[in-house]
Design an enzyme around this catalytic site. Structure first.
Site, short mmCIF file in Angstrom:
data_model
loop_
_atom_site.label_atom_id
_atom_site.label_comp_id
_atom_site.label_asym_id
_atom_site.label_seq_id
_atom_site.Cartn_x
_atom_site.Cartn_y
_atom_site.Cartn_z
N GLU A 137 0.84 -1.20 0.00
CA GLU A 137 0.00 0.00 0.00
C GLU A 137 0.87 1.25 0.00
O GLU A 137 1.99 1.24 0.50
CB GLU A 137 -0.89 0.01 1.24
CG GLU A 137 -1.78 -1.23 1.31
CD GLU A 137 -2.70 -1.27 2.53
OE1 GLU A 137 -3.66 -2.06 2.48
OE2 GLU A 137 -2.47 -0.57 3.51
N SER A 178 12.42 6.25 7.64
CA SER A 178 12.00 5.95 9.01
C SER A 178 12.45 4.54 9.38
O SER A 178 12.23 3.59 8.63
CB SER A 178 10.46 6.03 9.07
OG SER A 178 10.00 5.76 10.37
N CYS A 188 1.91 -2.58 15.59
CA CYS A 188 1.85 -2.20 14.17
C CYS A 188 1.19 -3.31 13.35
O CYS A 188 1.58 -4.47 13.44
CB CYS A 188 3.26 -1.94 13.66
SG CYS A 188 3.33 -1.61 11.89
N SER A 202 12.16 5.38 15.11
CA SER A 202 10.97 4.97 15.87
C SER A 202 11.41 4.54 17.25
O SER A 202 11.77 3.38 17.46
CB SER A 202 10.27 3.82 15.14
OG SER A 202 9.83 4.28 13.88
N LEU A 203 11.39 5.47 18.19
CA LEU A 203 11.92 5.16 19.52
C LEU A 203 10.82 4.53 20.40
O LEU A 203 10.99 3.43 20.91
CB LEU A 203 12.48 6.43 20.17
CG LEU A 203 13.46 6.17 21.31
CD1 LEU A 203 14.73 5.50 20.81
CD2 LEU A 203 13.80 7.47 22.04
N HIS A 204 9.74 5.24 20.59
CA HIS A 204 8.56 4.75 21.29
C HIS A 204 8.72 4.47 22.79
O HIS A 204 7.72 4.27 23.48
CB HIS A 204 7.96 3.50 20.61
CG HIS A 204 7.62 3.71 19.17
ND1 HIS A 204 6.96 4.83 18.71
CD2 HIS A 204 7.87 2.95 18.07
CE1 HIS A 204 6.80 4.74 17.40
NE2 HIS A 204 7.36 3.62 16.97
N CYS A 231 -0.64 5.74 10.17
CA CYS A 231 0.56 5.03 10.63
C CYS A 231 0.21 3.70 11.28
O CYS A 231 -0.62 3.64 12.18
CB CYS A 231 1.29 5.85 11.68
SG CYS A 231 2.35 7.07 10.99
N CYS A 247 3.48 8.51 1.23
CA CYS A 247 3.98 7.51 2.17
C CYS A 247 4.06 6.19 1.40
O CYS A 247 3.04 5.70 0.91
CB CYS A 247 3.01 7.42 3.33
SG CYS A 247 3.42 6.15 4.53
N GLY A 292 6.92 -2.06 5.90
CA GLY A 292 8.31 -2.50 5.82
C GLY A 292 9.30 -1.66 6.59
O GLY A 292 9.00 -0.55 7.04
N GLU A 293 10.49 -2.23 6.73
CA GLU A 293 11.60 -1.54 7.39
C GLU A 293 12.59 -1.17 6.29
O GLU A 293 13.31 -2.03 5.77
CB GLU A 293 12.23 -2.48 8.44
CG GLU A 293 13.59 -2.04 8.95
CD GLU A 293 13.64 -0.61 9.48
OE1 GLU A 293 12.70 -0.15 10.15
OE2 GLU A 293 14.64 0.08 9.19
N ASN A 313 -2.73 4.42 16.65
CA ASN A 313 -3.88 3.94 15.88
C ASN A 313 -4.05 2.48 16.26
O ASN A 313 -3.29 1.64 15.79
CB ASN A 313 -3.59 4.03 14.38
CG ASN A 313 -3.52 5.46 13.92
OD1 ASN A 313 -4.45 6.22 14.10
ND2 ASN A 313 -2.38 5.82 13.33
N CYS A 356 6.93 -5.35 15.55
CA CYS A 356 6.49 -4.42 16.61
C CYS A 356 5.02 -4.73 16.92
O CYS A 356 4.19 -4.73 16.01
CB CYS A 356 6.66 -2.97 16.16
SG CYS A 356 8.37 -2.59 15.68
N CYS A 360 6.57 -6.99 6.94
CA CYS A 360 7.70 -6.46 7.71
C CYS A 360 8.14 -7.52 8.69
O CYS A 360 7.32 -8.25 9.23
CB CYS A 360 7.29 -5.20 8.47
SG CYS A 360 8.67 -4.38 9.32
#
Ligand code: SAH
Length: 376
Positions: A116, A225, A143, A248-250, A367, A129, A191-192, A324, A140, A136
């Protein structure tokens, strides 16, 4: 359970995946290093300058209709189109919201894999985006893309062509707001990106090469990212192009980050941030720290203070993303008052903070919601 017991759809999926493995997407103009385009012309027995003419149409004029390439003979047009311009992205679905200024596209790739991309038009910019992998492998837990695992890396052309598809729709005035161009690209789809390093960086070179050789975008307008793959962050710092890096720390502490971003077990917070500051030093670019705010998980004032201690005084910007929730998720977005307090604590330490909008949420285009499945 025997194979016959499996529901039909599932069997089909498994078989398709098995047969697809290892079959590369057909070669495309956008897979080639810019310097190699001339060789393709030579291989087809054509003079060098045919390659430049083709690039001019494809990237400069955004024309994907060989009939329009009138400076080439009909023979040469079809020869080029057939040999290096296969259709890589078959549109399966398009969903729009925000009065037509947010458009999510679901694409089917040559082997049936689905990815997508999302186009977001704002008053003074258009951000695309795009996906860098089908699925991926980073796992995580908050996600949606991570839930199904990794199907495969996208090819360079599969990445570039997502941007070109958006650029063409905009140029033709097919997006609400009239004709326009893509000003920003964020590798925040499926994906990463740094796990597909070579293909992604090749794609970025095409996006940033001056038109008509490439799309002529500014490297600053492109955001890579990452979950925090330290060796690749260091490598990207050496590329010599000032892409924007988002990490992406989170979570500010390893205990929680080990759970939210499992690759933290390999490269913990301190190492990731050290690589990020190295990136800022090498490129002069402010690093973005992404932090999805999850109610009662990572949004406590204590964690805001820990985060502030890590970031204060650095060339950094924090992007808070209200979570989300993915289907069936035990987690949800923070309470507004907790979010406000989190922002306040960071700002009190003079750290730049923005809260990301939730564009595309109704069409599962925000996201962490990209999870193309065969039922999408
Ligand atoms: N693999 C890259 C790109 C992922 S998507 C990376 O991890 O950075 C871009 C951002 O969306 C990442 O920061 C990711 O952690 C975040 N994200 C993923 N799922 C989310 C969700 N459900 N809600 C909010 N943000 C999410």
């Amino acid at each position: 359970m025997s194979k016959q017991d499996l529901p039909l759809g599932r069997t089909g999926f498994v078989e398709r995946k098995a047969t697809a493995r290892g079959v590369k997407p057909p070669r495309h103009l956008s897979d080639l290093e810019i310097a190699d385009r001339k060789q393709v012309a030579a291989d087809l027995g054509l003079p060098d300058f045919r390659a430049d003419q083709l690039a001019r149409h494809w990237y400069g004029r955004l024309s994907d209709d060989p009939q329009e390439w009138t400076d080439l003979s009909a023979d040469v047009r079809s020869q080029l189109a057939e040999s290096i311009l296969p259709d890589l992205l078959e549109p399966i679905r398009q969903l729009t919201c925000d009065d037509g200024t947010t458009v999510k596209s679901v694409w089917k790739l040559h082997d049936g894999a689905l990815v997508e991309s999302v186009l977001m038009r704002y008053p003074n910019r258009v951000t695309m985006c795009v996906s860098s992998q089908a699925g991926c492998g980073m796992n995580c837990p908050f996600c949606a893309t991570g839930q199904a695992g990794l199907t495969r890396n996208l090819s360079t052309a599969e990445i570039v062509e997502q941007v070109l598809a958006g650029a063409r729709s905009l140029a033709r005035g097919q997006i609400a707001g009239g004709p326009g161009r893509v000003s920003n690209v964020v590798l925040m789809g499926m994906g990463e990106p740094l796990a597909n390093y070579n293909r992604v960086t090749r794609a970025l070179r095409i996006l940033t090469a001056p038109a008509p050789t490439g799309l002529g975008m500014s490297a600053r307008g492109i955001t890579v990212s990452t979950v925090g793959l330290v060796p690749q962050i260091r490598q990207l710092a050496q590329e010599g192009s000032p892409y924007t890096l988002a990490v992406s720390l989170h979570a500010p502490d390893d205990e929680l980050r080990d759970e939210l971003v499992p690759i933290n077990n390999r490269w913990p917070v301190a190492e990731v941030l050290d690589a990020a500051w190295g990136y800022a030093d090498a490129t002069g670019r402010r690093v973005s720290i992404e932090y999805a705010l999850i109610k009662d998980i990572n949004d406590q004032p204590e964690r805001a203070r820990m985060l502030a201690n890590l970031l204060a005084g650095r060339l950094v910007h924090v992007n808070l993303i209200p979570l989300n929730p993915t289907p069936g998720s035990k987690w949800t977005a923070s309470r507004p008052e907790d979010q406000d307090e989190f922002v306040r604590i960071l700002r009190s330490r003079k750290i730049a903070v923005t809260v990301r909008d939730t564009r595309g949420r109704e069409i599962d285009g925000a996201c962490g919601q990209l999870a193309a499945t065969s039922t999408a």
